[in-house]
Design an enzyme around this catalytic site. Structure first.
Site, PDB file in Angstrom:
ATOM      1  N   GLY A  10      -9.187  -6.798   6.512  1.00 24.77           N
ATOM      2  CA  GLY A  10      -7.855  -7.106   6.002  1.00 24.77           C
ATOM      3  C   GLY A  10      -6.802  -7.070   7.091  1.00 24.77           C
ATOM      4  O   GLY A  10      -7.084  -6.771   8.258  1.00 24.77           O
ATOM      5  N   LEU A  11      -5.580  -7.353   6.706  1.00 28.43           N
ATOM      6  CA  LEU A  11      -4.466  -7.398   7.646  1.00 28.43           C
ATOM      7  C   LEU A  11      -4.295  -6.071   8.369  1.00 28.43           C
ATOM      8  O   LEU A  11      -4.233  -6.023   9.604  1.00 28.43           O
ATOM      9  CB  LEU A  11      -3.185  -7.771   6.886  1.00 28.43           C
ATOM     10  CG  LEU A  11      -1.881  -7.774   7.682  1.00 28.43           C
ATOM     11  CD1 LEU A  11      -1.925  -8.839   8.766  1.00 28.43           C
ATOM     12  CD2 LEU A  11      -0.692  -7.990   6.757  1.00 28.43           C
ATOM     13  N   GLY A  42      -6.390  -3.233   8.174  1.00 26.53           N
ATOM     14  CA  GLY A  42      -7.634  -2.697   8.707  1.00 26.53           C
ATOM     15  C   GLY A  42      -8.059  -3.332  10.015  1.00 26.53           C
ATOM     16  O   GLY A  42      -8.500  -2.644  10.944  1.00 26.53           O
ATOM     17  N   SER A  98       2.094   1.376  -0.176  1.00 22.33           N
ATOM     18  CA  SER A  98       3.016   0.243  -0.134  1.00 22.33           C
ATOM     19  C   SER A  98       4.404   0.712  -0.551  1.00 22.33           C
ATOM     20  O   SER A  98       4.543   1.662  -1.338  1.00 22.33           O
ATOM     21  CB  SER A  98       2.543  -0.862  -1.078  1.00 22.33           C
ATOM     22  OG  SER A  98       3.564  -1.805  -1.325  1.00 22.33           O
ATOM     23  N   SER A  99       5.423   0.029  -0.066  1.00 20.82           N
ATOM     24  CA  SER A  99       6.793   0.385  -0.430  1.00 20.82           C
ATOM     25  C   SER A  99       7.080   0.145  -1.906  1.00 20.82           C
ATOM     26  O   SER A  99       8.076   0.655  -2.438  1.00 20.82           O
ATOM     27  CB  SER A  99       7.790  -0.410   0.424  1.00 20.82           C
ATOM     28  OG  SER A  99       7.628  -1.805   0.220  1.00 20.82           O
ATOM     29  N   CYS A 100       6.221  -0.591  -2.605  1.00 20.32           N
ATOM     30  CA  CYS A 100       6.456  -0.860  -4.028  1.00 20.32           C
ATOM     31  C   CYS A 100       6.247   0.370  -4.895  1.00 20.32           C
ATOM     32  O   CYS A 100       6.505   0.339  -6.105  1.00 20.32           O
ATOM     33  CB  CYS A 100       5.585  -2.007  -4.517  1.00 20.32           C
ATOM     34  SG  CYS A 100       3.842  -1.593  -4.676  1.00 20.32           S
ATOM     35  N   TYR A 122      -0.142  -2.230  -9.682  1.00 21.26           N
ATOM     36  CA  TYR A 122      -0.524  -1.930  -8.295  1.00 21.26           C
ATOM     37  C   TYR A 122       0.188  -0.669  -7.813  1.00 21.26           C
ATOM     38  O   TYR A 122      -0.424   0.227  -7.206  1.00 21.26           O
ATOM     39  CB  TYR A 122      -0.178  -3.116  -7.397  1.00 21.26           C
ATOM     40  CG  TYR A 122      -0.422  -2.893  -5.932  1.00 21.26           C
ATOM     41  CD1 TYR A 122      -1.705  -2.918  -5.404  1.00 21.26           C
ATOM     42  CD2 TYR A 122       0.634  -2.667  -5.054  1.00 21.26           C
ATOM     43  CE1 TYR A 122      -1.938  -2.720  -4.053  1.00 21.26           C
ATOM     44  CE2 TYR A 122       0.419  -2.462  -3.702  1.00 21.26           C
ATOM     45  CZ  TYR A 122      -0.867  -2.495  -3.203  1.00 21.26           C
ATOM     46  OH  TYR A 122      -1.088  -2.290  -1.862  1.00 21.26           O
ATOM     47  N   LYS A 167      -1.345   3.044  -6.525  1.00 17.81           N
ATOM     48  CA  LYS A 167      -1.041   3.671  -5.241  1.00 17.81           C
ATOM     49  C   LYS A 167      -0.401   5.051  -5.416  1.00 17.81           C
ATOM     50  O   LYS A 167      -0.686   5.985  -4.656  1.00 17.81           O
ATOM     51  CB  LYS A 167      -0.126   2.754  -4.422  1.00 17.81           C
ATOM     52  CG  LYS A 167      -0.822   1.495  -3.917  1.00 17.81           C
ATOM     53  CD  LYS A 167      -1.967   1.835  -2.985  1.00 17.81           C
ATOM     54  CE  LYS A 167      -2.643   0.609  -2.409  1.00 17.81           C
ATOM     55  NZ  LYS A 167      -3.753   0.953  -1.503  1.00 17.81           N
ATOM     56  N   LEU A 177       4.242  -6.157   5.259  1.00 15.68           N
ATOM     57  CA  LEU A 177       3.520  -6.402   6.504  1.00 15.68           C
ATOM     58  C   LEU A 177       3.171  -7.881   6.681  1.00 15.68           C
ATOM     59  O   LEU A 177       3.026  -8.616   5.712  1.00 15.68           O
ATOM     60  CB  LEU A 177       2.231  -5.579   6.533  1.00 15.68           C
ATOM     61  CG  LEU A 177       2.411  -4.065   6.464  1.00 15.68           C
ATOM     62  CD1 LEU A 177       1.070  -3.381   6.269  1.00 15.68           C
ATOM     63  CD2 LEU A 177       3.106  -3.546   7.710  1.00 15.68           C
ATOM     64  N   HIS A 201       1.284 -12.788   0.109  1.00 16.55           N
ATOM     65  CA  HIS A 201       2.637 -12.249   0.183  1.00 16.55           C
ATOM     66  C   HIS A 201       3.598 -13.289   0.751  1.00 16.55           C
ATOM     67  O   HIS A 201       3.196 -14.374   1.178  1.00 16.55           O
ATOM     68  CB  HIS A 201       2.641 -10.985   1.041  1.00 16.55           C
ATOM     69  CG  HIS A 201       2.024  -9.806   0.371  1.00 16.55           C
ATOM     70  ND1 HIS A 201       0.775  -9.311   0.705  1.00 16.55           N
ATOM     71  CD2 HIS A 201       2.468  -9.010  -0.637  1.00 16.55           C
ATOM     72  CE1 HIS A 201       0.489  -8.267  -0.056  1.00 16.55           C
ATOM     73  NE2 HIS A 201       1.486  -8.066  -0.878  1.00 16.55           N
ATOM     74  N   ARG A 234       3.223 -22.856   3.459  1.00 13.59           N
ATOM     75  CA  ARG A 234       3.988 -23.881   2.753  1.00 13.59           C
ATOM     76  C   ARG A 234       4.778 -24.764   3.724  1.00 13.59           C
ATOM     77  O   ARG A 234       4.800 -25.980   3.590  1.00 13.59           O
ATOM     78  CB  ARG A 234       4.937 -23.209   1.759  1.00 13.59           C
ATOM     79  CG  ARG A 234       5.311 -24.098   0.586  1.00 13.59           C
ATOM     80  CD  ARG A 234       6.054 -23.320  -0.457  1.00 13.59           C
ATOM     81  NE  ARG A 234       5.272 -22.193  -0.963  1.00 13.59           N
ATOM     82  CZ  ARG A 234       5.784 -21.241  -1.741  1.00 13.59           C
ATOM     83  NH1 ARG A 234       7.063 -21.283  -2.077  1.00 13.59           N
ATOM     84  NH2 ARG A 234       5.015 -20.273  -2.174  1.00 13.59           N
ATOM     85  N   TRP A 288      10.472 -19.627  -4.466  1.00 13.56           N
ATOM     86  CA  TRP A 288      10.797 -18.875  -5.687  1.00 13.56           C
ATOM     87  C   TRP A 288      12.076 -18.052  -5.521  1.00 13.56           C
ATOM     88  O   TRP A 288      12.312 -17.439  -4.477  1.00 13.56           O
ATOM     89  CB  TRP A 288       9.656 -17.923  -6.024  1.00 13.56           C
ATOM     90  CG  TRP A 288       8.535 -18.558  -6.773  1.00 13.56           C
ATOM     91  CD1 TRP A 288       8.159 -19.866  -6.749  1.00 13.56           C
ATOM     92  CD2 TRP A 288       7.635 -17.904  -7.668  1.00 13.56           C
ATOM     93  NE1 TRP A 288       7.073 -20.065  -7.571  1.00 13.56           N
ATOM     94  CE2 TRP A 288       6.734 -18.884  -8.148  1.00 13.56           C
ATOM     95  CE3 TRP A 288       7.495 -16.597  -8.117  1.00 13.56           C
ATOM     96  CZ2 TRP A 288       5.714 -18.590  -9.040  1.00 13.56           C
ATOM     97  CZ3 TRP A 288       6.475 -16.296  -9.000  1.00 13.56           C
ATOM     98  CH2 TRP A 288       5.596 -17.290  -9.457  1.00 13.56           C
ATOM     99  N   ARG A 347      14.511  -8.147   2.335  1.00 14.85           N
ATOM    100  CA  ARG A 347      13.236  -7.484   2.570  1.00 14.85           C
ATOM    101  C   ARG A 347      13.128  -7.055   4.033  1.00 14.85           C
ATOM    102  O   ARG A 347      13.667  -7.700   4.939  1.00 14.85           O
ATOM    103  CB  ARG A 347      12.067  -8.416   2.237  1.00 14.85           C
ATOM    104  CG  ARG A 347      11.913  -8.737   0.756  1.00 14.85           C
ATOM    105  CD  ARG A 347      11.437  -7.528  -0.022  1.00 14.85           C
ATOM    106  NE  ARG A 347      11.232  -7.855  -1.431  1.00 14.85           N
ATOM    107  CZ  ARG A 347      12.161  -7.756  -2.365  1.00 14.85           C
ATOM    108  NH1 ARG A 347      13.386  -7.365  -2.032  1.00 14.85           N
ATOM    109  NH2 ARG A 347      11.887  -8.047  -3.619  1.00 14.85           N
TER     110      ARG A 347
END
Length: 325
Positions: A14-15, A17, A108-110, A137, A141, A167, A180, A188, A203, A210
């Protein structure tokens, strides 16, 4: 951490890891343990039990997770809460059972309330309602943080949670619907440039702000944390207290940017020449999420990759990855 210590990086593809593996190798750590999802399903309790019993890692970076943007969180809420709870429950418990010296759980900040004071401090956890679009999610966490804290208090483990801001960087997920904001916009704008499209639709209103952190900066923060002196690290784990200050550290860039400004920057980086249009019928999500990273800054780590330079590196990686069309 000793240079020859056995270190398990969960989620090494992953990003986060992959950046942690790169950072560890660069710093001279060579006894790394990694497994692909095909080799080890972390949602399987029996598989994780067998893996830890065989490998006996001394340090664990828990970067494996089911992740995604607003669309993915809205579309697959059951998968987000189920898979993340399973992964972290299995890995954290087996780390305790097998005597892991230190574990770093990536969150995560969420996890913070949608209307938390800005910048967000670690003690703001559980002080208000979460953002509904990613609540499953976030709750998973938060459960992982509480699990680390509980094991520290009951068993004397040294498990800590790192809460990164948004990130981006090499190895990101560029899926057109489930990624994300930065990788989604990179893809895009690139595709719009290749297809000579007149506009790119984004969107929301573009007004939310952010904070973004380059993945390799995040990885250096992670290795810095696990390399802290015993007394400094033990103090962070909150093993001797239950006073509302959880065993977490914020990791951020210390500055934020509006989605509209971000879009303009990515437009410039990708050399797209069309128009940006905002679809205000789509959700904005939380209006602002700026992390207070002063605690880790005072421990000797600060982010060093400026956003535009990081976006250029991410776009180069996107082009090289053969994901680009």
């Amino acid at each position: 951490m000793e240079k020859n210590a056995k270190i398990y990086v969960a989620g090494h593809r992953g990003l986060v890891g992959s950046a942690i593996v790169k950072a560890l190798l660069a710093q001279g750590y060579t006894n790394l343990v990694i497994r692909t999802h095909a080799e080890l399903d972390l949602t399987s309790q029996q598989a994780v039990i067998a893996f830890f019993a065989q490998e006996k890692p001394e340090y664990v970076f828990l970067a494996a997770a089911r992740v995604g943007g607003i669309h993915a969180n809205n579309t697959f809420p059951a998968e987000f809460i189920h898979e993340n709870l399973a992964i972290q429950t299995n890995v954290i418990h087996q780390s305790y059972v097998n005597g892991v010296k230190r574990l770093l759980f990536l969150g995560s900040s969420c996890i913070y309330p949608k209307d938390a004071p800005q910048p967000i401090k670690e003690e703001h956890l559980l002080t208000g309602p979460l953002e509904p679009t990613n609540r499953p999610y976030a709750l998973a966490k938060i459960a992982g943080i509480e699990m680390c804290w509980s094991y520290n208090r009951q068993y004397g483990t040294q498990f800590l949670a790192a809460m990164p801001t948004n990130l981006y960087g090499p190895g990101d997920n560029y899926h057109p619907e489930n990624s994300h904001v930065i990788p989604a916009l990179i893809r895009r704008f690139h595709e719009a440039k290749v297809k000579s499209q007149a506009e790119v639709v984004i969107w929301g209103t573009g007004t939310p702000k952010r904070e973004f952190l380059y993945s390799e900066d995040m990885a250096e923060a992670c290795t810095h944390i696990l390399g802290l002196a015993d007394r400094d690290f033990a103090n962070l784990t909150a093993a001797d207290r239950n006073d509302g200050t959880p065993p977490i550290l914020n990791i951020g860039y210390n500055a934020d940017i509006s989605i509209a400004e971000l879009a303009e920057t990515i437009k410039e980086v990708t050399a797209y020449e069309g128009k940006i249009v905002f679809d205000t019928s789509k959700p904005d999500g939380t209006m602002r999420k700026l992390m207070d990273s002063s605690r880790i800054n005072h421990m000797g780590w600060t982010a060093k990759t400026e956003l535009k330079n990081g976006l250029k590196a991410a776009y180069t990686d996107f082009i090289k990855s053969n994901i680009a069309s």
